[in-house]
Write an enzyme that holds these catalytic residues in place. Sequence first.
Site, PDB file in Angstrom:
ATOM      1  N   HIS A 125       0.830  -1.223   0.000  1.00  0.00           N
ATOM      2  CA  HIS A 125       0.000   0.000   0.000  1.00  0.00           C
ATOM      3  C   HIS A 125       0.860   1.266   0.000  1.00  0.00           C
ATOM      4  CE1 HIS A 125      -0.045  -0.532   4.663  1.00  0.00           C
ATOM      5  NE2 HIS A 125       0.876   0.349   4.344  1.00  0.00           N
ATOM      6  N   HIS A 149      10.252  -3.619   4.149  1.00  0.00           N
ATOM      7  CA  HIS A 149      10.602  -2.193   4.131  1.00  0.00           C
ATOM      8  C   HIS A 149      10.856  -1.669   5.524  1.00  0.00           C
ATOM      9  CE1 HIS A 149       6.153  -1.828   4.407  1.00  0.00           C
ATOM     10  NE2 HIS A 149       6.182  -0.513   4.459  1.00  0.00           N
ATOM     11  N   GLU A 199       4.121  -5.226   8.512  1.00  0.00           N
ATOM     12  CA  GLU A 199       2.793  -5.097   7.880  1.00  0.00           C
ATOM     13  C   GLU A 199       2.355  -6.411   7.231  1.00  0.00           C
ATOM     14  OE1 GLU A 199       2.840  -0.327   6.673  1.00  0.00           O
ATOM     15  OE2 GLU A 199       3.196  -1.816   5.116  1.00  0.00           O
ATOM     16  N   HIS A 214      -2.098   5.033   9.433  1.00  0.00           N
ATOM     17  CA  HIS A 214      -0.765   5.581   9.685  1.00  0.00           C
ATOM     18  C   HIS A 214      -0.895   6.905  10.435  1.00  0.00           C
ATOM     19  CE1 HIS A 214      -0.432   2.816   6.265  1.00  0.00           C
ATOM     20  NE2 HIS A 214       0.844   2.660   6.566  1.00  0.00           N
TER      21      HIS A 214
HETATM   22  C1  DHB Z   1       6.057   3.811   2.497  1.00  0.00           C
HETATM   23  C2  DHB Z   1       5.536   2.548   2.704  1.00  0.00           C
HETATM   24  C3  DHB Z   1       4.453   2.382   3.557  1.00  0.00           C
HETATM   25  O1  DHB Z   1       3.896   1.169   3.834  1.00  0.00           O
HETATM   26  C4  DHB Z   1       3.894   3.455   4.176  1.00  0.00           C
HETATM   27  O2  DHB Z   1       2.810   3.253   4.936  1.00  0.00           O
HETATM   28  C5  DHB Z   1       4.414   4.740   3.982  1.00  0.00           C
HETATM   29  C6  DHB Z   1       5.511   4.896   3.135  1.00  0.00           C
HETATM   30  C7  DHB Z   1       7.197   4.013   1.583  1.00  0.00           C
HETATM   31  O3  DHB Z   1       7.858   3.033   1.207  1.00  0.00           O
HETATM   32  O4  DHB Z   1       7.426   5.141   1.159  1.00  0.00           O
HETATM   33 FE    FE Z   2       2.355   1.306   5.491  1.00  0.00          FE
END
Ligand code: DHB
Ligand code: FE
Length: 288
Positions: A12, A194, A241, A59
């Site tokens: 997402h 990530h 996540e 978020h």
């Molecule tokens: C990014 C990824 C995410 O899951 C998020 O909630 C906010 C930013 C990113 O990789 O930029």
């Molecule tokens: Fe996220």
Amino acid sequence: MARITWGLATSHVPSIGAAMDNHKTEDPYWKPLFDGYETARKWMAEHQPDVAVIVYNDHANAIDMDLVPSFAIGTADSYDVADEGWGPRPVPPVIGAPQLSEHMVRELVDDSFDITTCNRLDVDHGLTVPLSVYCPDPGDAWPCAVIPVLVNVIQYPQPTAARCYALGQAIGRAIRSFPQDLKVAVFGTGGMSHQLAGARAGLINERFDRMFLDAIEHRPETLTALSREDYIAEAGSEGIELIMWLVMRGAMSDSIARVHDTYHVPASNTAAALALFEDLGDREGAMA
Ligand code: DHB
Ligand code: FE
């Protein structure tokens, strides 16, 4: 009765939404990612659900750190679109399915999941980007109603992977016991590896991601056996996540077929993937 027709797992990442909103999907940076979605998008357009149950995390747009429910569900008639960064996306408002929501709340509580009820909720990129991955050109209205299901992946201690899978199983039972004939799709969002900040920012663990992408189909128990610390060590602080994909998998029956998947690095700082599964067990006429 309502039945689950398919499950979609998708990242997402907000910039995926911004790329669509700003018509950049043909740019060299973005084209490979969006090309990877094509097969799944075509299939989903031919298999439209009535309702999408979207498992995501807020978020700090609707829920700040004053109040952190482990699991929550929206019961509203509609949900306003909100976001940080680029601000609210120029996408249609999200229409709810309050009767199914209320049925799910009751069934989940009776099934020992004391889920938090959100009678009002703004939805951020965690929910709107997956909707755009499913339907890139909604026009004035999304093609289906939506029920948001929220999971705390932000603040320690996040729910375990095993508990997320069990929640998904309870959600599956709740949906299948709804008397109306509805086709329901379940989305698990977020991931893959990530980490947005700190010494390991930009971490990509392709080996772990590909293992997860493979195992979620027929060996979800290998993923539910991992601890939250395992997820963070392997996939990064935001890679946890991925536990939300397990809610989607838990809701589906044992008999699923992979329609399509794709894995792409990078989208922003993130490994982005999509995996689409048809639920064969819930097909009309199939044994329950
Ligand atoms: C990014 C990824 C995410 O899951 C998020 O909630 C906010 C930013 C990113 O990789 O930029
Ligand atoms: Fe996220």
